[in-house]
Design an enzyme around this catalytic site. Structure first.
Site, PDB file in Angstrom:
ATOM      1  N   HIS A  37       0.581  -1.479   0.362  1.00 21.18           N
ATOM      2  CA  HIS A  37       0.088   0.079   0.068  1.00 21.18           C
ATOM      3  C   HIS A  37       0.912   0.987   0.016  1.00 21.18           C
ATOM      4  CE1 HIS A  37      -2.955  -2.860   2.478  1.00 21.18           C
ATOM      5  NE2 HIS A  37      -3.739  -2.119   0.975  1.00 21.18           N
ATOM      6  N   GLN A 154      -9.103  -6.979 -11.202  1.00 27.85           N
ATOM      7  CA  GLN A 154      -9.699  -5.942 -10.081  1.00 27.85           C
ATOM      8  C   GLN A 154      -9.442  -4.465 -11.031  1.00 27.85           C
ATOM      9  OE1 GLN A 154     -10.434  -4.594  -5.486  1.00 27.85           O
ATOM     10  NE2 GLN A 154      -9.080  -3.272  -6.116  1.00 27.85           N
TER      11      GLN A 154
END
Length: 283
Positions: A37, A154
């Site tokens: 992240h 995704q």
């Protein structure tokens, strides 16, 4: 770092940013942040004037209620991590703030991308993903949004949604961030027992070996080989291994010259579901 929990407050702040014609980068997350992240956040910071990170565990993309309930919540640690890299804004809304009282996913048509791989095994998952990402895009209206390629399907679906809705947002896919032993970083890794954590790198090891077989084996032979390796493994249970066209995500039946493929895998390490993928280039 400014922290917002209400849409109205965040919109008010960002309206000033937009008046100053500042470029906004956005990284949507479900929290339990790791270096994967942070690599997205750092990229966003380097390319934009203001970087917004969201932390929101989205209930409508979970087809398994137990998985939702056990999803790690490490908000204070996440805040400290974001502050350490000088993130500008954190948006951490409640479920009610996003959905009001109607926690239901919108229905989407992603031109069939949603029916491949994960779509076959996680009912309604991509409707949930589309619902929350669309909502966050409407609230933040970023110039660029950053997604990791670990969730490659995704990523392709978000690109399709932006295209079909005509949103003026650039979607950037960033490389998979891995542990030193090759395991793809995931918030779910924190839930692995010591035994399963030690077994996890086997997934990427098999993907790399499978990729080397592209010049000597056909699609069915590679799939059969991967399935055999997992049948022999004492801990890891293969849910699927699929080789697909990178653009359409449709399963490949043969390798065609000049096309780029990607191998996708989902594996259960006990009750924890791990996914990964690697690119197959057939020159």
């Amino acid at each position: 770092m400014k922290i917002f929990t209400l849409k109205s407050d965040l919109k008010k702040f960002l309206s000033v940013v937009k008046k100053d014609q500042k470029r906004i980068g956005f990284v949507p997350t479900m929290g339990a942040l790791h270096q994967g992240h942070i690599s997205l956040v750092e990229k966003a910071i380097s390319e934009n004037d203001i970087t917004v990170v969201s932390i929101f565990v989205n209930p409508t993309q979970f087809d398994n209620q137990e998985d939702l309930e056990k999803y790690p919540n490490t908000l204070q640690q996440d805040i400290e991590l974001l502050e350490s890299v000088n993130c500008d804004v954190l948006f951490a809304p409640s479920v009610t703030e996003i959905y009001d009282e109607n926690v239901v996913a919108e229905k989407f048509d992603f031109d069939g991308l949603e029916y491949e791989m994960e779509g076959k095994f996680r009912d309604g998952h991509f409707d949930g993903v589309g619902t929350i990402v669309k909502s966050l895009f409407e609230i933040i209206t970023p110039d660029v949004a950053y997604f990791g390629k670990k969730d490659f399907q995704q990523l392709q679906i978000i690109k399709k949604m932006v295209e079909k809705l005509g949103l003026p947002i650039k979607i950037k896919g960033m490389p998979i961030f891995r542990e030193e032993d090759g395991l793809a970083m995931s918030s779910r890794n924190a839930r692995l027992t010591k035994e399963y954590r030690e077994a996890g790198p086997f997934i990427h090891k098999i993907l790399k070996k499978a990729r080397k077989k592209i010049h000597s084996k056909d699609v069915e032979e590679i799939i059969a080989w991967v399935e055999k390796q997992f049948k022999k493994h004492p801990l890891l249970e293969l849910e699927y291994f699929i080789i697909a066209d990178e653009k359409t995500l449709q399963s490949a039946t043969k390798f065609e010259s000049g096309k780029t493929y990607r191998a996708f895998i989902a594996v259960f390490a006990g009750e924890i579901r791990l996914i990964d993928n690697v690119r197959f280039k057939n020159n």
